[in-house]
Design a protein around this motif. Structure first.
Motif, PDB file in Angstrom:
ATOM      1  N   PHE A 106       0.740  -1.040  -0.652  1.00  0.00           N
ATOM      2  CA  PHE A 106       0.690  -0.442   0.272  1.00  0.00           C
ATOM      3  C   PHE A 106       0.785   0.997  -0.287  1.00  0.00           C
ATOM      4  N   LEU A 107       1.423   1.378   0.647  1.00  0.00           N
ATOM      5  CA  LEU A 107       2.434   2.600   1.257  1.00  0.00           C
ATOM      6  C   LEU A 107       3.285   3.003  -0.651  1.00  0.00           C
ATOM      7  N   ASN A 108       4.264   1.959  -1.332  1.00  0.00           N
ATOM      8  CA  ASN A 108       4.856   1.844  -2.077  1.00  0.00           C
ATOM      9  C   ASN A 108       3.426   2.359  -2.796  1.00  0.00           C
ATOM     10  N   ALA A 109       2.375   1.822  -2.994  1.00  0.00           N
ATOM     11  CA  ALA A 109       1.505   2.236  -4.161  1.00  0.00           C
ATOM     12  C   ALA A 109       1.250   3.866  -4.098  1.00  0.00           C
ATOM     13  N   MET A 110       1.776   4.668  -2.617  1.00  0.00           N
ATOM     14  CA  MET A 110       1.323   5.969  -2.365  1.00  0.00           C
ATOM     15  C   MET A 110       2.481   6.512  -2.942  1.00  0.00           C
ATOM     16  N   LYS A 111       3.535   6.057  -2.819  1.00  0.00           N
ATOM     17  CA  LYS A 111       5.079   6.571  -3.736  1.00  0.00           C
ATOM     18  C   LYS A 111       5.109   6.262  -4.884  1.00  0.00           C
ATOM     19  N   PHE A 112       4.054   5.521  -5.489  1.00  0.00           N
ATOM     20  CA  PHE A 112       4.195   5.028  -6.935  1.00  0.00           C
ATOM     21  C   PHE A 112       3.085   6.520  -7.401  1.00  0.00           C
ATOM     22  N   ARG A 113       1.902   7.195  -6.668  1.00  0.00           N
ATOM     23  CA  ARG A 113       1.413   7.530  -6.946  1.00  0.00           C
ATOM     24  C   ARG A 113       1.909   9.369  -7.285  1.00  0.00           C
ATOM     25  N   HIS A 114       0.574  10.248  -8.420  1.00  0.00           N
ATOM     26  CA  HIS A 114       1.874  11.328  -8.842  1.00  0.00           C
ATOM     27  C   HIS A 114       1.082  11.577  -9.554  1.00  0.00           C
ATOM     28  N   ALA A 115       0.564  13.582 -10.302  1.00  0.00           N
ATOM     29  CA  ALA A 115      -0.190  13.813 -10.007  1.00  0.00           C
ATOM     30  C   ALA A 115       0.851  14.156 -11.644  1.00  0.00           C
TER      31      ALA A 115
ATOM     32  N   PRO B  42       8.318  11.017 -12.994  1.00  0.00           N
ATOM     33  CA  PRO B  42       8.602  11.461 -12.043  1.00  0.00           C
ATOM     34  C   PRO B  42       9.557  11.771 -12.115  1.00  0.00           C
ATOM     35  N   ARG B  43       9.656  13.299 -11.230  1.00  0.00           N
ATOM     36  CA  ARG B  43      10.979  13.444  -9.775  1.00  0.00           C
ATOM     37  C   ARG B  43      10.771  13.170  -8.832  1.00  0.00           C
ATOM     38  N   GLU B  44      11.563  13.107  -7.796  1.00  0.00           N
ATOM     39  CA  GLU B  44      11.052  12.484  -6.646  1.00  0.00           C
ATOM     40  C   GLU B  44      10.161  13.258  -5.347  1.00  0.00           C
ATOM     41  N   LYS B  45       9.364  12.577  -5.163  1.00  0.00           N
ATOM     42  CA  LYS B  45       7.969  12.860  -4.236  1.00  0.00           C
ATOM     43  C   LYS B  45       8.715  13.849  -3.413  1.00  0.00           C
ATOM     44  N   THR B  46       8.441  14.154  -3.058  1.00  0.00           N
ATOM     45  CA  THR B  46       8.480  15.697  -1.940  1.00  0.00           C
ATOM     46  C   THR B  46       7.586  15.502  -1.126  1.00  0.00           C
ATOM     47  N   ARG B  47       7.351  15.612   0.208  1.00  0.00           N
ATOM     48  CA  ARG B  47       6.344  15.537   1.634  1.00  0.00           C
ATOM     49  C   ARG B  47       7.286  16.458   2.834  1.00  0.00           C
ATOM     50  N   GLN B  48       6.249  16.949   3.921  1.00  0.00           N
ATOM     51  CA  GLN B  48       6.850  17.435   4.718  1.00  0.00           C
ATOM     52  C   GLN B  48       7.506  16.501   5.987  1.00  0.00           C
ATOM     53  N   ASN B  49       8.251  16.329   6.180  1.00  0.00           N
ATOM     54  CA  ASN B  49       8.768  15.482   7.557  1.00  0.00           C
ATOM     55  C   ASN B  49       7.159  15.360   8.367  1.00  0.00           C
ATOM     56  N   ILE B  50       6.900  14.138   8.800  1.00  0.00           N
ATOM     57  CA  ILE B  50       5.594  13.603   9.657  1.00  0.00           C
ATOM     58  C   ILE B  50       5.713  14.280  10.914  1.00  0.00           C
ATOM     59  N   ASN B  51       6.745  14.964  11.277  1.00  0.00           N
ATOM     60  CA  ASN B  51       6.845  15.568  13.155  1.00  0.00           C
ATOM     61  C   ASN B  51       6.012  16.745  12.499  1.00  0.00           C
ATOM     62  N   ASN B  52       6.408  17.548  11.585  1.00  0.00           N
ATOM     63  CA  ASN B  52       5.929  19.058  11.329  1.00  0.00           C
ATOM     64  C   ASN B  52       4.366  18.837  10.917  1.00  0.00           C
ATOM     65  N   ILE B  53       3.885  17.320  10.835  1.00  0.00           N
ATOM     66  CA  ILE B  53       2.882  17.953  10.464  1.00  0.00           C
ATOM     67  C   ILE B  53       1.583  17.318  11.042  1.00  0.00           C
ATOM     68  N   SER B  54       1.629  16.110  11.726  1.00  0.00           N
ATOM     69  CA  SER B  54       1.159  15.509  13.579  1.00  0.00           C
ATOM     70  C   SER B  54       1.484  15.991  14.585  1.00  0.00           C
ATOM     71  N   LYS B  55       0.894  16.305  15.629  1.00  0.00           N
ATOM     72  CA  LYS B  55       0.422  16.554  16.768  1.00  0.00           C
ATOM     73  C   LYS B  55      -0.183  15.478  17.803  1.00  0.00           C
ATOM     74  N   TRP B  56       0.647  14.870  18.962  1.00  0.00           N
ATOM     75  CA  TRP B  56      -0.223  13.446  19.850  1.00  0.00           C
ATOM     76  C   TRP B  56      -0.403  14.862  21.420  1.00  0.00           C
ATOM     77  N   TYR B  57      -1.572  14.088  21.405  1.00  0.00           N
ATOM     78  CA  TYR B  57      -1.793  14.256  22.565  1.00  0.00           C
ATOM     79  C   TYR B  57      -2.423  13.450  23.400  1.00  0.00           C
ATOM     80  N   ASN B  58      -1.655  12.865  24.069  1.00  0.00           N
ATOM     81  CA  ASN B  58      -1.401  11.054  24.645  1.00  0.00           C
ATOM     82  C   ASN B  58      -1.874  12.149  26.267  1.00  0.00           C
TER      83      ASN B  58
END
Length: 219
Positions: A5-14, A203-219
């Motif tokens: 599934f993750l490989n499919a997400m990495k494969f997908r591009h516009a 396509p060119r290599e996929k670019t995304r923000q680091n997971i730590n920049n877009i997620s916050k945990w409230y435990n």
């Protein structure tokens, strides 16, 4: 399964330009459409329709006012216009909502009354949609984007490329729906469009923000 599934997400591009000589097999495209049909929606009311435009003359007309699809429309294997229902259909006491609860969801009368009450409250106070046609349409459009995402991911999972398209003239699209596709624009508007096919170039290599920049945990 997780890795696939993750490989499919990495494969997908516009994908901007498709290989015109490669066509998606019928059974693969039916699978892609089926993932759209099975997508979840708020209250389960499925406010979408999928128009598959294969006719070359219709695509040429679309290209005149779809600046976001100039290179995709002539080259993609399959082109889909995703429609979203408007207020006439989505209002709590509409024939469509009644049809969905009675004929599709097969709810008993007491549950229809209960669910209908929740839906009326949701529209009138919770989300304040009742008196704003555009807000109602935009809310319904949000649901269609769930189907959009599912179809793109499903396509990527079997090696089919896609490109979501929002770049178009809304008024010219309304006229096109009415005059060329015989769609009632009082009931439906265009949410977005999707081109499917096979990439011509990597396509060119996929670019995304680091997971730590877009997620916050409230435990």
């Amino acid at each position: 399964m997780k890795e696939s599934f993750l490989n499919a997400m990495k494969f997908r591009h516009a994908c901007k330009v498709f290989d015109e000589d490669k066509k998606i097999p019928d059974e693969d495209f039916e699978y892609i459409l089926e993932t759209g049909r099975l997508s979840p929606s708020s209250f389960g009311f499925e406010p979408w329709q999928f128009l598959v435009v294969q006719n070359k003359n219709l695509r040429e007309k679309l290209k005149e006012f779809t600046w976001g699809g100039k290179s995709q429309l002539p080259t993609c294997s399959h082109f889909v216009i995703i429609l979203s229902r408007k207020r006439n259909s989505m209002i709590y006491d509409s024939e469509y909502i009644s049809y969905m609860m009675k004929d599709i969801q097969n709810l008993p009368e007491n549950i229809i009354e209960l669910k209908g009450g929740f839906y009326e409250k949701f529209q009138k106070s919770d989300f304040d949609l009742f008196n704003n046609d555009r807000a109602m349409f935009d809310w319904a459009t949000k649901q269609t984007y769930i189907a959009l995402g599912n179809m793109m991911t499903a396509a990527a999972y079997i090696g089919v490329d896609s490109c979501p398209i929002e770049g178009f003239d809304m008024e010219k699209m309304r006229i096109f729906l009415e005059e060329d596709l015989n769609i009632n624009s009082q009931e439906f508007g265009v949410s977005c469009m999707l081109a499917f096919g096979y990439r011509k170039e990597n396509p060119r290599e996929k670019t995304r923000q680091n997971i730590n920049n877009i997620s916050k945990w409230y435990n």
